[in-house]
Design a protein around this motif. Sequence first.
Motif, PDB file in Angstrom:
ATOM      1  N   SER A  77      25.659  -7.941 -29.995  1.00  0.00           N
ATOM      2  CA  SER A  77      24.972  -7.010 -31.156  1.00  0.00           C
ATOM      3  C   SER A  77      23.646  -7.601 -31.230  1.00  0.00           C
ATOM      4  CB  SER A  77      25.766  -7.427 -32.523  1.00  0.00           C
ATOM      5  OG  SER A  77      25.873  -8.838 -32.627  1.00  0.00           O
ATOM      6  N   GLU A 106      34.891  -5.638 -35.063  1.00  0.00           N
ATOM      7  CA  GLU A 106      34.906  -6.067 -36.310  1.00  0.00           C
ATOM      8  C   GLU A 106      33.756  -7.318 -36.508  1.00  0.00           C
ATOM      9  OE1 GLU A 106      36.476  -4.285 -38.750  1.00  0.00           O
ATOM     10  OE2 GLU A 106      35.451  -5.669 -40.137  1.00  0.00           O
ATOM     11  N   ASP A 109      30.190  -5.964 -36.335  1.00  0.00           N
ATOM     12  CA  ASP A 109      29.917  -5.463 -37.513  1.00  0.00           C
ATOM     13  C   ASP A 109      29.220  -6.605 -38.374  1.00  0.00           C
ATOM     14  OD1 ASP A 109      29.417  -3.647 -39.534  1.00  0.00           O
ATOM     15  OD2 ASP A 109      31.532  -3.189 -39.828  1.00  0.00           O
ATOM     16  N   ASP A 115      27.955  -0.519 -35.994  1.00  0.00           N
ATOM     17  CA  ASP A 115      29.277   0.029 -35.890  1.00  0.00           C
ATOM     18  C   ASP A 115      29.534   0.290 -34.449  1.00  0.00           C
ATOM     19  OD1 ASP A 115      31.803   0.701 -36.428  1.00  0.00           O
ATOM     20  OD2 ASP A 115      31.153   2.472 -38.184  1.00  0.00           O
ATOM     21  N   THR A 116      30.741   0.448 -34.174  1.00  0.00           N
ATOM     22  CA  THR A 116      31.266   0.787 -32.610  1.00  0.00           C
ATOM     23  C   THR A 116      31.794   1.953 -32.648  1.00  0.00           C
ATOM     24  OG1 THR A 116      31.682  -1.710 -32.214  1.00  0.00           O
ATOM     25  CG2 THR A 116      32.647  -0.182 -30.640  1.00  0.00           C
TER      26      THR A 116
END
Length: 160
Positions: A77, A106, A109, A115-116
Amino acid sequence: MGMIGFYAGSFDPFTNGHLSIVKKTANCFDKVIIGIGKNSEKKNRFDKNKMKKAIEETLREEKIDNAEVIIYDNLTSREAKKRGAEILIRGLRNGTDYQYEETIAEINDEYSGLDTCYFRAGNLGYLSSSMVMEIYSAGEDVSKFVPRAVAELLENSKKG
Ligand code: ADP
Protein backbone atom coordinates in the motif's frame (compact mmCIF):
# COMPACT_ATOMS: atom_id res chain seq x y z
CA MET A 1 -2.91 12.14 -14.79
CA GLY A 2 -5.88 9.79 -14.64
CA MET A 3 -6.62 6.77 -12.54
CA ILE A 4 -3.68 4.52 -11.73
CA GLY A 5 -4.18 0.92 -10.58
CA PHE A 6 -1.46 -1.04 -8.77
CA TYR A 7 -1.38 -4.79 -9.48
CA ALA A 8 0.89 -6.41 -6.90
CA GLY A 9 2.03 -10.01 -6.93
CA SER A 10 4.91 -12.43 -6.70
CA PHE A 11 4.61 -13.22 -10.44
CA ASP A 12 7.05 -16.07 -9.89
CA PRO A 13 6.49 -16.81 -12.71
CA PHE A 14 4.07 -14.43 -14.45
CA THR A 15 1.35 -16.58 -16.10
CA ASN A 16 -1.35 -16.17 -18.74
CA GLY A 17 -3.75 -15.74 -15.80
CA HIS A 18 -1.82 -12.69 -14.63
CA LEU A 19 -1.71 -11.43 -18.21
CA SER A 20 -5.48 -11.68 -18.56
CA ILE A 21 -5.89 -9.50 -15.45
CA VAL A 22 -3.42 -6.98 -16.87
CA LYS A 23 -5.33 -6.84 -20.16
CA LYS A 24 -8.67 -6.27 -18.45
CA THR A 25 -7.35 -3.65 -16.08
CA ALA A 26 -5.41 -1.79 -18.77
CA ASN A 27 -8.80 -1.25 -20.40
CA CYS A 28 -10.33 0.06 -17.17
CA PHE A 29 -7.61 2.30 -15.79
CA ASP A 30 -5.54 5.04 -17.38
CA LYS A 31 -2.42 3.30 -16.18
CA VAL A 32 -1.58 -0.02 -14.54
CA ILE A 33 1.57 -0.56 -12.49
CA ILE A 34 2.56 -4.21 -12.19
CA GLY A 35 4.50 -4.45 -8.93
CA ILE A 36 6.75 -7.45 -8.41
CA GLY A 37 6.89 -7.68 -4.65
CA LYS A 38 7.84 -10.26 -2.11
CA ASN A 39 5.48 -12.61 -0.36
CA SER A 40 7.04 -13.61 2.96
CA GLU A 41 5.25 -16.96 2.75
CA LYS A 42 6.79 -17.84 -0.60
CA LYS A 43 10.37 -18.24 -1.68
CA ASN A 44 11.50 -16.47 -4.79
CA ARG A 45 12.31 -18.81 -7.67
CA PHE A 46 13.25 -16.58 -10.60
CA ASP A 47 15.40 -13.50 -10.84
CA LYS A 48 13.07 -10.52 -10.45
CA ASN A 49 14.94 -8.37 -12.96
CA LYS A 50 14.67 -11.08 -15.58
CA MET A 51 10.96 -11.58 -14.83
CA LYS A 52 10.46 -7.80 -15.13
CA LYS A 53 12.08 -7.84 -18.57
CA ALA A 54 9.98 -10.83 -19.68
CA ILE A 55 6.78 -9.08 -18.55
CA GLU A 56 7.84 -5.89 -20.36
CA GLU A 57 8.44 -7.88 -23.52
CA THR A 58 5.00 -9.44 -23.14
CA LEU A 59 3.39 -6.01 -22.79
CA ARG A 60 5.06 -4.94 -26.03
CA GLU A 61 3.94 -8.07 -27.85
CA GLU A 62 0.39 -7.61 -26.58
CA LYS A 63 0.48 -3.91 -27.50
CA ILE A 64 -0.44 -2.84 -23.99
CA ASP A 65 1.09 0.61 -23.74
CA ASN A 66 -0.40 1.88 -20.49
CA ALA A 67 1.16 -0.66 -18.14
CA GLU A 68 4.60 -0.60 -16.54
CA VAL A 69 6.54 -3.04 -14.39
CA ILE A 70 8.37 -2.21 -11.17
CA ILE A 71 10.13 -4.20 -8.45
CA TYR A 72 9.52 -3.14 -4.85
CA ASP A 73 10.38 -4.10 -1.29
CA ASN A 74 8.02 -1.78 0.52
CA LEU A 75 4.64 -2.55 1.97
CA THR A 76 2.34 -2.79 -1.05
CA SER A 77 0.00 0.00 0.00
CA ARG A 78 2.91 2.37 0.69
CA GLU A 79 4.53 1.65 -2.66
CA ALA A 80 1.21 2.07 -4.46
CA LYS A 81 0.58 5.43 -2.81
CA LYS A 82 4.12 6.60 -3.48
CA ARG A 83 3.52 5.93 -7.16
CA GLY A 84 0.25 7.80 -7.27
CA ALA A 85 -2.04 4.78 -7.49
CA GLU A 86 -5.59 5.18 -6.29
CA ILE A 87 -6.65 1.57 -6.36
CA LEU A 88 -5.11 -1.84 -5.71
CA ILE A 89 -5.82 -4.62 -8.19
CA ARG A 90 -6.05 -8.35 -7.43
CA GLY A 91 -7.33 -11.34 -9.34
CA LEU A 92 -9.84 -13.82 -7.94
CA ARG A 93 -9.98 -17.46 -8.94
CA ASN A 94 -12.25 -18.96 -6.30
CA GLY A 95 -13.63 -18.66 -2.80
CA THR A 96 -10.30 -19.49 -1.21
CA ASP A 97 -8.68 -16.60 -3.07
CA TYR A 98 -11.53 -14.36 -1.96
CA GLN A 99 -11.04 -15.12 1.72
CA TYR A 100 -7.29 -14.70 1.49
CA GLU A 101 -7.57 -11.47 -0.50
CA GLU A 102 -10.15 -9.94 1.83
CA THR A 103 -7.71 -10.05 4.74
CA ILE A 104 -5.02 -8.33 2.72
CA ALA A 105 -7.46 -5.81 1.26
CA GLU A 106 -8.74 -4.88 4.70
CA ILE A 107 -5.23 -4.35 6.05
CA ASN A 108 -4.26 -2.28 3.04
CA ASP A 109 -7.34 -0.15 3.53
CA GLU A 110 -6.45 0.38 7.22
CA TYR A 111 -2.90 1.36 6.38
CA SER A 112 -3.39 3.55 3.39
CA GLY A 113 -7.06 4.11 2.70
CA LEU A 114 -6.56 2.46 -0.68
CA ASP A 115 -9.39 0.19 -1.75
CA THR A 116 -8.92 -3.04 -3.69
CA CYS A 117 -10.63 -3.89 -6.94
CA TYR A 118 -10.99 -7.59 -7.80
CA PHE A 119 -11.02 -8.93 -11.32
CA ARG A 120 -12.34 -12.37 -12.30
CA ALA A 121 -9.99 -15.06 -13.49
CA GLY A 122 -12.74 -16.59 -15.62
CA ASN A 123 -11.66 -19.62 -17.66
CA LEU A 124 -8.01 -19.23 -16.57
CA GLY A 125 -8.95 -19.70 -12.94
CA TYR A 126 -7.19 -23.05 -12.82
CA LEU A 127 -3.82 -21.42 -13.48
CA SER A 128 -1.36 -20.60 -10.72
CA SER A 129 2.37 -19.96 -10.58
CA SER A 130 2.78 -22.98 -8.33
CA MET A 131 0.96 -25.25 -10.78
CA VAL A 132 3.23 -24.01 -13.58
CA MET A 133 6.24 -24.72 -11.34
CA GLU A 134 5.00 -28.22 -10.63
CA ILE A 135 4.93 -29.00 -14.35
CA TYR A 136 8.16 -27.12 -15.09
CA SER A 137 10.03 -28.92 -12.31
CA ALA A 138 8.98 -32.23 -13.81
CA GLY A 139 10.75 -31.12 -16.99
CA GLU A 140 7.52 -30.71 -18.99
CA ASP A 141 6.62 -27.96 -21.41
CA VAL A 142 4.79 -25.00 -19.82
CA SER A 143 4.50 -22.77 -22.89
CA LYS A 144 0.69 -23.11 -22.95
CA PHE A 145 0.44 -21.50 -19.54
CA VAL A 146 2.81 -18.54 -19.70
CA PRO A 147 3.50 -15.75 -22.21
CA ARG A 148 6.19 -16.48 -24.84
CA ALA A 149 8.90 -14.33 -23.21
CA VAL A 150 8.29 -15.97 -19.83
CA ALA A 151 8.51 -19.45 -21.38
CA GLU A 152 11.85 -18.40 -22.86
CA LEU A 153 13.10 -17.20 -19.48
CA LEU A 154 12.04 -20.48 -17.86
CA GLU A 155 13.74 -22.44 -20.61
CA ASN A 156 16.98 -20.45 -20.17
CA SER A 157 16.87 -20.82 -16.40
CA LYS A 158 17.11 -24.59 -16.84
CA LYS A 159 20.44 -24.25 -18.56
CA GLY A 160 21.96 -21.87 -16.02
P1 ADP B 1 0.81 -13.29 -4.37
O1 ADP B 1 2.00 -14.05 -3.86
O2 ADP B 1 0.85 -11.84 -4.00
O3 ADP B 1 -0.51 -13.94 -4.12
P2 ADP B 1 0.65 -14.14 -7.17
O4 ADP B 1 1.67 -13.82 -8.20
O5 ADP B 1 0.46 -15.57 -6.79
O6 ADP B 1 1.05 -13.23 -5.95
O7 ADP B 1 -0.76 -13.56 -7.61
C1 ADP B 1 -0.95 -12.19 -7.83
C2 ADP B 1 -2.43 -11.90 -8.00
O8 ADP B 1 -2.91 -12.51 -9.21
C3 ADP B 1 -3.32 -12.47 -6.89
O9 ADP B 1 -4.38 -11.56 -6.66
C4 ADP B 1 -3.83 -13.75 -7.48
O10 ADP B 1 -5.08 -14.12 -6.91
C5 ADP B 1 -3.98 -13.36 -8.93
N1 ADP B 1 -3.93 -14.51 -9.84
C6 ADP B 1 -3.08 -15.55 -9.81
N2 ADP B 1 -3.35 -16.43 -10.79
C7 ADP B 1 -4.42 -15.94 -11.45
C8 ADP B 1 -5.21 -16.40 -12.56
N3 ADP B 1 -4.99 -17.56 -13.16
N4 ADP B 1 -6.22 -15.62 -12.97
C9 ADP B 1 -6.47 -14.46 -12.34
N5 ADP B 1 -5.81 -13.98 -11.29
C10 ADP B 1 -4.79 -14.70 -10.85
